[in-house]
Design a protein around this motif. Sequence first.
Motif, PDB file in Angstrom:
ATOM      1  N   GLN A   8       0.826  -1.200   0.000  1.00 49.38           N
ATOM      2  CA  GLN A   8       0.000   0.000   0.000  1.00 49.38           C
ATOM      3  C   GLN A   8       0.866   1.258   0.000  1.00 49.38           C
ATOM      4  O   GLN A   8       0.574   2.224  -0.709  1.00 49.38           O
ATOM      5  CB  GLN A   8      -0.932   0.007   1.208  1.00 49.38           C
ATOM      6  N   GLN A   9       1.952   1.254   0.772  1.00 52.09           N
ATOM      7  CA  GLN A   9       2.845   2.404   0.820  1.00 52.09           C
ATOM      8  C   GLN A   9       3.510   2.646  -0.534  1.00 52.09           C
ATOM      9  O   GLN A   9       3.639   3.796  -0.982  1.00 52.09           O
ATOM     10  CB  GLN A   9       3.902   2.200   1.907  1.00 52.09           C
ATOM     11  N   ILE A  10       3.938   1.572  -1.193  1.00 51.31           N
ATOM     12  CA  ILE A  10       4.544   1.691  -2.523  1.00 51.31           C
ATOM     13  C   ILE A  10       3.537   2.298  -3.492  1.00 51.31           C
ATOM     14  O   ILE A  10       3.854   3.232  -4.250  1.00 51.31           O
ATOM     15  CB  ILE A  10       5.016   0.313  -3.025  1.00 51.31           C
ATOM     16  N   GLN A  11       2.326   1.786  -3.475  1.00 55.50           N
ATOM     17  CA  GLN A  11       1.293   2.278  -4.390  1.00 55.50           C
ATOM     18  C   GLN A  11       0.961   3.739  -4.126  1.00 55.50           C
ATOM     19  O   GLN A  11       0.820   4.537  -5.066  1.00 55.50           O
ATOM     20  CB  GLN A  11       0.047   1.405  -4.276  1.00 55.50           C
ATOM     21  N   GLU A  12       0.865   4.113  -2.863  1.00 53.50           N
ATOM     22  CA  GLU A  12       0.536   5.500  -2.531  1.00 53.50           C
ATOM     23  C   GLU A  12       1.652   6.452  -2.955  1.00 53.50           C
ATOM     24  O   GLU A  12       1.388   7.550  -3.477  1.00 53.50           O
ATOM     25  CB  GLU A  12       0.263   5.624  -1.027  1.00 53.50           C
ATOM     26  N   ALA A  13       2.911   6.044  -2.753  1.00 52.81           N
ATOM     27  CA  ALA A  13       4.039   6.880  -3.176  1.00 52.81           C
ATOM     28  C   ALA A  13       4.050   7.036  -4.696  1.00 52.81           C
ATOM     29  O   ALA A  13       4.236   8.141  -5.223  1.00 52.81           O
ATOM     30  CB  ALA A  13       5.353   6.283  -2.688  1.00 52.81           C
ATOM     31  N   ALA A  14       3.838   5.918  -5.413  1.00 54.55           N
ATOM     32  CA  ALA A  14       3.850   5.967  -6.876  1.00 54.55           C
ATOM     33  C   ALA A  14       2.695   6.814  -7.408  1.00 54.55           C
ATOM     34  O   ALA A  14       2.876   7.610  -8.343  1.00 54.55           O
ATOM     35  CB  ALA A  14       3.782   4.551  -7.446  1.00 54.55           C
TER      36      ALA A  14
ATOM     37  N   PRO B 282      12.428   2.816  -2.779  1.00 50.21           N
ATOM     38  CA  PRO B 282      12.354   3.545  -4.057  1.00 50.21           C
ATOM     39  C   PRO B 282      12.446   2.649  -5.282  1.00 50.21           C
ATOM     40  O   PRO B 282      11.913   2.991  -6.344  1.00 50.21           O
ATOM     41  CB  PRO B 282      13.552   4.500  -3.992  1.00 50.21           C
ATOM     42  N   VAL B 283      13.141   1.517  -5.170  1.00 53.64           N
ATOM     43  CA  VAL B 283      13.244   0.602  -6.312  1.00 53.64           C
ATOM     44  C   VAL B 283      11.860   0.077  -6.685  1.00 53.64           C
ATOM     45  O   VAL B 283      11.471   0.049  -7.864  1.00 53.64           O
ATOM     46  CB  VAL B 283      14.202  -0.560  -5.999  1.00 53.64           C
ATOM     47  N   TYR B 284      11.093  -0.319  -5.674  1.00 54.24           N
ATOM     48  CA  TYR B 284       9.746  -0.822  -5.943  1.00 54.24           C
ATOM     49  C   TYR B 284       8.821   0.293  -6.439  1.00 54.24           C
ATOM     50  O   TYR B 284       7.945   0.053  -7.273  1.00 54.24           O
ATOM     51  CB  TYR B 284       9.173  -1.474  -4.687  1.00 54.24           C
ATOM     52  N   VAL B 285       9.026   1.507  -5.942  1.00 56.97           N
ATOM     53  CA  VAL B 285       8.231   2.638  -6.428  1.00 56.97           C
ATOM     54  C   VAL B 285       8.531   2.892  -7.903  1.00 56.97           C
ATOM     55  O   VAL B 285       7.623   3.115  -8.716  1.00 56.97           O
ATOM     56  CB  VAL B 285       8.490   3.904  -5.582  1.00 56.97           C
ATOM     57  N   MET B 286       9.810   2.834  -8.279  1.00 58.30           N
ATOM     58  CA  MET B 286      10.172   3.026  -9.682  1.00 58.30           C
ATOM     59  C   MET B 286       9.556   1.944 -10.562  1.00 58.30           C
ATOM     60  O   MET B 286       9.074   2.220 -11.668  1.00 58.30           O
ATOM     61  CB  MET B 286      11.699   3.066  -9.837  1.00 58.30           C
ATOM     62  N   LYS B 287       9.576   0.702 -10.061  1.00 59.70           N
ATOM     63  CA  LYS B 287       8.929  -0.369 -10.817  1.00 59.70           C
ATOM     64  C   LYS B 287       7.446  -0.065 -10.998  1.00 59.70           C
ATOM     65  O   LYS B 287       6.889  -0.224 -12.096  1.00 59.70           O
ATOM     66  CB  LYS B 287       9.103  -1.708 -10.105  1.00 59.70           C
ATOM     67  N   GLN B 288       6.792   0.385  -9.944  1.00 58.78           N
ATOM     68  CA  GLN B 288       5.371   0.701 -10.002  1.00 58.78           C
ATOM     69  C   GLN B 288       5.087   1.813 -11.018  1.00 58.78           C
ATOM     70  O   GLN B 288       4.028   1.832 -11.663  1.00 58.78           O
ATOM     71  CB  GLN B 288       4.881   1.126  -8.614  1.00 58.78           C
ATOM     72  N   LEU B 289       6.046   2.720 -11.186  1.00 55.60           N
ATOM     73  CA  LEU B 289       5.891   3.828 -12.130  1.00 55.60           C
ATOM     74  C   LEU B 289       6.110   3.406 -13.577  1.00 55.60           C
ATOM     75  O   LEU B 289       5.810   4.165 -14.491  1.00 55.60           O
ATOM     76  CB  LEU B 289       6.866   4.954 -11.773  1.00 55.60           C
ATOM     77  N   GLY B 290       6.671   2.211 -13.787  1.00 52.81           N
ATOM     78  CA  GLY B 290       6.854   1.714 -15.143  1.00 52.81           C
ATOM     79  C   GLY B 290       8.276   1.372 -15.532  1.00 52.81           C
ATOM     80  O   GLY B 290       8.526   0.897 -16.644  1.00 52.81           O
ATOM     81  N   VAL B 291       9.236   1.587 -14.640  1.00 56.82           N
ATOM     82  CA  VAL B 291      10.647   1.308 -14.944  1.00 56.82           C
ATOM     83  C   VAL B 291      10.878  -0.197 -15.100  1.00 56.82           C
ATOM     84  O   VAL B 291      10.375  -0.991 -14.309  1.00 56.82           O
ATOM     85  CB  VAL B 291      11.551   1.875 -13.828  1.00 56.82           C
ATOM     86  N   ARG B 292      11.639  -0.561 -16.125  1.00 57.32           N
ATOM     87  CA  ARG B 292      12.002  -1.965 -16.340  1.00 57.32           C
ATOM     88  C   ARG B 292      13.514  -2.159 -16.409  1.00 57.32           C
ATOM     89  O   ARG B 292      14.003  -3.283 -16.353  1.00 57.32           O
ATOM     90  CB  ARG B 292      11.353  -2.479 -17.630  1.00 57.32           C
ATOM     91  N   SER B 293      14.266  -1.060 -16.583  1.00 54.10           N
ATOM     92  CA  SER B 293      15.729  -1.133 -16.627  1.00 54.10           C
ATOM     93  C   SER B 293      16.281  -0.174 -15.592  1.00 54.10           C
ATOM     94  O   SER B 293      15.793   0.952 -15.453  1.00 54.10           O
ATOM     95  CB  SER B 293      16.250  -0.741 -18.016  1.00 54.10           C
ATOM     96  N   LEU B 294      17.317  -0.607 -14.866  1.00 54.08           N
ATOM     97  CA  LEU B 294      17.861   0.186 -13.770  1.00 54.08           C
ATOM     98  C   LEU B 294      19.377   0.269 -13.876  1.00 54.08           C
ATOM     99  O   LEU B 294      20.059  -0.755 -14.015  1.00 54.08           O
ATOM    100  CB  LEU B 294      17.469  -0.459 -12.431  1.00 54.08           C
TER     101      LEU B 294
END
Length: 283
Positions: free
Chosen positions: A7-13, A100-112
Amino acid sequence: METNYIQQIQEAAEWIQQRLQGAEAPQIGLILGSGLGDMADQVDNATRIPYNEIPHFPISTVEGHAGQFVIGTLEGKSVIVMQGRFHYYEGYSMQKVVFPVYVMKQLGVRSLVITNAAGGMNRNYEPGDLMLIADHLNMTGANPLIGPNHPELGVRFPDMSEAYNREYRALAKEIAQDMRSVGTDIRLQEGVYSGITGPSYLPPAELTMLAKLGGDAVGMSTVGEVIAARHGGLKVLGISCITDMAIGEELEPLTHEQVVAVANRTKPMFIELVRQFVRRVAV
């Protein structure tokens, strides 16, 4: 992981998405280490979001870490840049460090692209070298995946046989060769990164031990972030800036200011390598 972690990841994203007002979702994430934050200044059409404004985010407390997301375009690709990261030694849980890694994934990132400043334990290295991370030793005694697994984030037992993507490393080596062909004095090594907790630098005996275990460089970040990234299915390129020599038998006193100073001198080479990687990588 805490039950409300998802839930925290989703809310941040979602909060970040609202700030972006419908802009293109980021394709590539970059995490910038000590002294390397100026890379974020290369981002065009940038939206800057301080971490302390984002719900559930920790705050970066280390010198050389600006503490904000920079979101925009770089070499024609949509990127999200972490200008400063979080460390286990700051007192955060490992789950918070990789949040932040999981937040970036939630935003659509696939390469890091993950960068850091590191001490060189390989005698063939020199301060100012860049090292592609081929693998790592997790010497932190912690893992961000300890606790209940959330299938929304990844599988219970993620594979780490290729934590650092081979194709990405091959592309980075090709780019470095192209840079040398036009006169850029870039020394690109490839080796094993040893992740420790810090914040104290290691004594000679421990550095000697890590070198005998197969470590080529040592630092206080990256490993947890890579584990989380692979858990989430992200492809990773890791690059260390070798800021000092950390050879146990020849160890000399070191300060954080010295680390940042060498990272600053290496910045132009580093920025060019990363820019070319972002331009040429397929996402």
